[in-house]
Design an enzyme around this catalytic site. Structure first.
Site, PDB file in Angstrom:
ATOM      1  N   ARG A  52     -20.236   0.453   6.851  1.00  0.00           N
ATOM      2  CA  ARG A  52     -19.074  -0.062   7.582  1.00  0.00           C
ATOM      3  C   ARG A  52     -18.805  -1.515   7.215  1.00  0.00           C
ATOM      4  O   ARG A  52     -17.670  -1.961   7.144  1.00  0.00           O
ATOM      5  CB  ARG A  52     -19.325   0.025   9.089  1.00  0.00           C
TER       6      ARG A  52
ATOM      7  N   ARG B 117     -13.344   4.556   3.597  1.00  0.00           N
ATOM      8  CA  ARG B 117     -14.802   4.507   3.423  1.00  0.00           C
ATOM      9  C   ARG B 117     -15.256   5.654   2.526  1.00  0.00           C
ATOM     10  O   ARG B 117     -14.867   6.793   2.742  1.00  0.00           O
ATOM     11  CB  ARG B 117     -15.459   4.600   4.793  1.00  0.00           C
TER      12      ARG B 117
ATOM     13  N   ASP C  30      -2.439   7.095  18.692  1.00  0.00           N
ATOM     14  CA  ASP C  30      -3.425   7.692  19.595  1.00  0.00           C
ATOM     15  C   ASP C  30      -2.730   8.367  20.782  1.00  0.00           C
ATOM     16  O   ASP C  30      -3.131   9.444  21.225  1.00  0.00           O
ATOM     17  CB  ASP C  30      -4.427   6.627  20.073  1.00  0.00           C
TER      18      ASP C  30
ATOM     19  N   ASN D 112     -11.749  -4.351   2.796  1.00  0.00           N
ATOM     20  CA  ASN D 112     -10.396  -4.320   3.356  1.00  0.00           C
ATOM     21  C   ASN D 112      -9.960  -5.695   3.865  1.00  0.00           C
ATOM     22  O   ASN D 112      -8.783  -6.036   3.782  1.00  0.00           O
ATOM     23  CB  ASN D 112     -10.294  -3.255   4.451  1.00  0.00           C
TER      24      ASN D 112
ATOM     25  N   ARG E  44      -1.178  11.624  19.644  1.00  0.00           N
ATOM     26  CA  ARG E  44      -2.199  12.684  19.552  1.00  0.00           C
ATOM     27  C   ARG E  44      -2.505  13.257  20.940  1.00  0.00           C
ATOM     28  O   ARG E  44      -2.548  14.470  21.134  1.00  0.00           O
ATOM     29  CB  ARG E  44      -3.471  12.122  18.915  1.00  0.00           C
TER      30      ARG E  44
ATOM     31  N   GLY F  13       0.895  -1.159   0.000  1.00  0.00           N
ATOM     32  CA  GLY F  13       0.000   0.000   0.000  1.00  0.00           C
ATOM     33  C   GLY F  13       0.926   1.199   0.000  1.00  0.00           C
ATOM     34  O   GLY F  13       1.556   1.489   1.020  1.00  0.00           O
TER      35      GLY F  13
ATOM     36  N   PHE G  34      -0.878   7.312   0.979  1.00  0.00           N
ATOM     37  CA  PHE G  34      -0.370   8.378   1.849  1.00  0.00           C
ATOM     38  C   PHE G  34       0.437   7.834   3.024  1.00  0.00           C
ATOM     39  O   PHE G  34       1.550   8.269   3.282  1.00  0.00           O
ATOM     40  CB  PHE G  34      -1.535   9.244   2.338  1.00  0.00           C
ATOM     41  N   VAL G  35      -0.122   6.873   3.748  1.00  0.00           N
ATOM     42  CA  VAL G  35       0.599   6.359   4.924  1.00  0.00           C
ATOM     43  C   VAL G  35       1.824   5.555   4.482  1.00  0.00           C
ATOM     44  O   VAL G  35       2.928   5.744   4.998  1.00  0.00           O
ATOM     45  CB  VAL G  35      -0.322   5.496   5.820  1.00  0.00           C
TER      46      VAL G  35
ATOM     47  N   HIS H 123      -8.726   0.841  18.383  1.00  0.00           N
ATOM     48  CA  HIS H 123      -8.506   2.079  17.645  1.00  0.00           C
ATOM     49  C   HIS H 123      -9.857   2.605  17.185  1.00  0.00           C
ATOM     50  O   HIS H 123     -10.316   2.315  16.106  1.00  0.00           O
ATOM     51  CB  HIS H 123      -7.598   1.786  16.444  1.00  0.00           C
TER      52      HIS H 123
HETATM   53  O1  TXD Z   1      -3.869   4.237  13.256  1.00  0.00           O
HETATM   54  C1  TXD Z   1      -4.040   3.615  12.237  1.00  0.00           C
HETATM   55  N1  TXD Z   1      -3.939   2.305  12.241  1.00  0.00           N
HETATM   56  C2  TXD Z   1      -4.372   4.312  10.978  1.00  0.00           C
HETATM   57  C3  TXD Z   1      -5.021   3.552   9.943  1.00  0.00           C
HETATM   58  C4  TXD Z   1      -3.962   5.636  10.739  1.00  0.00           C
HETATM   59  C5  TXD Z   1      -4.079   6.176   9.490  1.00  0.00           C
HETATM   60  C6  TXD Z   1      -4.627   5.451   8.366  1.00  0.00           C
HETATM   61  N2  TXD Z   1      -5.238   4.218   8.720  1.00  0.00           N
HETATM   62  C7  TXD Z   1      -5.651   3.308   7.653  1.00  0.00           C
HETATM   63  O2  TXD Z   1      -4.532   2.953   6.850  1.00  0.00           O
HETATM   64  C8  TXD Z   1      -6.641   3.882   6.666  1.00  0.00           C
HETATM   65  O3  TXD Z   1      -7.946   3.859   7.194  1.00  0.00           O
HETATM   66  C9  TXD Z   1      -6.466   2.920   5.523  1.00  0.00           C
HETATM   67  O4  TXD Z   1      -7.177   1.707   5.772  1.00  0.00           O
HETATM   68  C10 TXD Z   1      -4.964   2.609   5.538  1.00  0.00           C
HETATM   69  C11 TXD Z   1      -4.170   3.358   4.487  1.00  0.00           C
HETATM   70  O5  TXD Z   1      -4.419   4.737   4.576  1.00  0.00           O
HETATM   71  P1  TXD Z   1      -3.867   5.732   3.448  1.00  0.00           P
HETATM   72  O6  TXD Z   1      -4.235   7.101   3.850  1.00  0.00           O
HETATM   73  O7  TXD Z   1      -2.451   5.438   3.124  1.00  0.00           O
HETATM   74  O8  TXD Z   1      -4.785   5.311   2.207  1.00  0.00           O
HETATM   75  P2  TXD Z   1      -4.462   5.448   0.654  1.00  0.00           P
HETATM   76  O9  TXD Z   1      -3.636   6.666   0.399  1.00  0.00           O
HETATM   77  O10 TXD Z   1      -5.743   5.268  -0.046  1.00  0.00           O
HETATM   78  O11 TXD Z   1      -3.512   4.191   0.341  1.00  0.00           O
HETATM   79  C12 TXD Z   1      -3.945   2.884   0.304  1.00  0.00           C
HETATM   80  C13 TXD Z   1      -3.209   2.216  -0.830  1.00  0.00           C
HETATM   81  C14 TXD Z   1      -3.599   2.761  -2.221  1.00  0.00           C
HETATM   82  O12 TXD Z   1      -2.444   3.253  -2.896  1.00  0.00           O
HETATM   83  C15 TXD Z   1      -4.182   1.534  -2.936  1.00  0.00           C
HETATM   84  O13 TXD Z   1      -3.897   1.505  -4.321  1.00  0.00           O
HETATM   85  C16 TXD Z   1      -3.498   0.401  -2.185  1.00  0.00           C
HETATM   86  O14 TXD Z   1      -3.519   0.814  -0.825  1.00  0.00           O
HETATM   87  N3  TXD Z   1      -4.140  -0.894  -2.350  1.00  0.00           N
HETATM   88  C17 TXD Z   1      -3.443  -2.039  -2.503  1.00  0.00           C
HETATM   89  N4  TXD Z   1      -2.127  -2.278  -2.508  1.00  0.00           N
HETATM   90  C18 TXD Z   1      -1.726  -3.545  -2.682  1.00  0.00           C
HETATM   91  N5  TXD Z   1      -2.597  -4.583  -2.832  1.00  0.00           N
HETATM   92  C19 TXD Z   1      -3.924  -4.390  -2.824  1.00  0.00           C
HETATM   93  N6  TXD Z   1      -4.761  -5.415  -2.976  1.00  0.00           N
HETATM   94  C20 TXD Z   1      -4.399  -3.067  -2.645  1.00  0.00           C
HETATM   95  N7  TXD Z   1      -5.642  -2.511  -2.600  1.00  0.00           N
HETATM   96  C21 TXD Z   1      -5.462  -1.189  -2.404  1.00  0.00           C
END
Ligand code: TXD
Length: 312
Positions: A87, A81, A147, A94, A150, A8, A11-12, A174
């Site tokens: 949800r 989402r 958390d 996911n 923050r 992935g 952003f993160v 979380h």
């Molecule tokens: O505290 C925490 N755990 C969190 C969780 C804090 C911040 C973000 N949190 C969660 O992390 C957020 O709710 C998301 O479920 C993830 C990733 O967040 P992000 O902001 O990085 O989301 P993006 O920018 O949409 O990136 C997700 C990437 C995107 O580039 C997709 O193309 C990719 O995931 N993606 C995949 N990569 C590989 N394989 C598969 N199957 C796939 N599906 C989507």
């Protein structure tokens, strides 16, 4: 040199990669389903290396062969989402993504430690543990560090003291039911009640519980990534450098705090083998009740996920 795969590269994921390289912690392999995107981001970071002066290797890939031999796999793959999406739909989507990612990555890195980031966090960490069949000490969720960060940031803002002197820990799942341990929060060892009214503390607890949503409502598209990225990197560093840091992480409870068969945020000692141990504190009645409530809600979601995955 250690190798960290980040699946992935959104952003993160990209922020994790950037901080890992900047801090000279490990080589990084970025993976994503979007063609060219992880390659483009890693090439961009390799060029930043010329300016920042780090020697870490970064590669991007759309297939998993490039992840071979990783010491740590970070899973951030998933979707956020969208309007009109329930949800349950998010959970199902996911869960399918995380399950597939876990299956692919464990094939190439059977000795890795997994750090899960994708939401809903505690449930996705449980799923990764089930899918990889690894010992629970090697599958850890990131949420408590964020958390707590923050909460610490809000304490520093409210008191005016340097955030470097603020320490605090947030346990539980979380989500809205997380459990900030206010009586343990200090400014250089001095409990925050010496500086803040109970009303202010309660306000900060609410703001912490709502911390993710506050950022979403400001950004409008997407969610937080700087603090989540640095929180992941703190965990990676603690593991690779065998630091024995005491950090709140989503771990499998096996009787600790009266909880069992659930991934939830607890105080954890992190080192080279992953979770070295879960530290049991004596909680006050109210804290223990909140933790139990949080665990019950995660368990409901785990049950729901199991049903949804079977239904696919
Ligand atoms: O505290 C925490 N755990 C969190 C969780 C804090 C911040 C973000 N949190 C969660 O992390 C957020 O709710 C998301 O479920 C993830 C990733 O967040 P992000 O902001 O990085 O989301 P993006 O920018 O949409 O990136 C997700 C990437 C995107 O580039 C997709 O193309 C990719 O995931 N993606 C995949 N990569 C590989 N394989 C598969 N199957 C796939 N599906 C989507």
């Amino acid at each position: 040199m250690s190798k960290v795969t980040v699946v992935g590269s959104g952003f993160v994921g990209a922020t994790v990669a950037q901080y890992l390289a900047d801090k000279d912690i490990s080589d990084v392999c970025l993976v994503d389903v979007v063609e060219g995107m992880p390659q483009g981001k890693s090439l961009d970071m390799m060029q930043a290396a010329a300016v920042h002066g780090f020697d870490r290797k970064m590669v991007g890939a759309n297939d998993y062969a490039a992840t071979k031999g990783s010491d740590i796999v970070v899973i951030t793959a998933g979707i956020a989402r969208k309007p009109g999406m329930s949800r349950d739909d998010l959970l199902k989507t996911n869960a399918n993504i995380v399950q597939q990612v876990a299956k692919e990555t464990i094939k190439y890195s059977p000795d890795a430690i997994f750090i899960v980031v994708t939401n809903p966090l505690d449930v996705m960490t449980y799923l990764t543990w089930k899918t990889t069949k690894l010992p629970a000490s090697r599958v850890i969720g990131m949420a408590g560090v964020l958390d707590s960060a923050r909460f610490q940031a809000f304490i520093a803002m409210e008191t005016g003291f340097s955030v470097q002197d603020v320490r605090a820990m947030v346990l539980g799942g979380h989500g809205d039911l997380m459990v900030p341990l206010t009586r343990c929060a200090t400014v250089n060892g001095i409990p925050i009640a010496n500086f803040l009214s109970q009303e202010k503390i309660d306000e900060m607890v609410k703001r912490t519980q709502n911390g993710g949503a506050e950022i979403v409502s400001l950004l409008k598209t997407g969610s937080a990534y700087y603090a989540p990225g640095s929180s992941v990197v703190q965990m990676v560093e603690a593991i690779l450098k065998d630091q024995n840091r005491l950090l709140p992480c989503a771990v499998l409870a096996d009787g600790e705090y009266g909880l069992k068969d659930v991934y939830i945020g607890l105080p954890t000692v992190l080192g080279r083998e992953g979770v070295k141990r879960i530290v049991e504190l004596k909680l006050e009645k109210e804290e223990a009740e909140s933790l139990k409530k949080s665990a019950d809600s995660i368990k409901e979601n785990i049950d729901l996920m199991n049903k949804l995955l079977v239904a696919v």
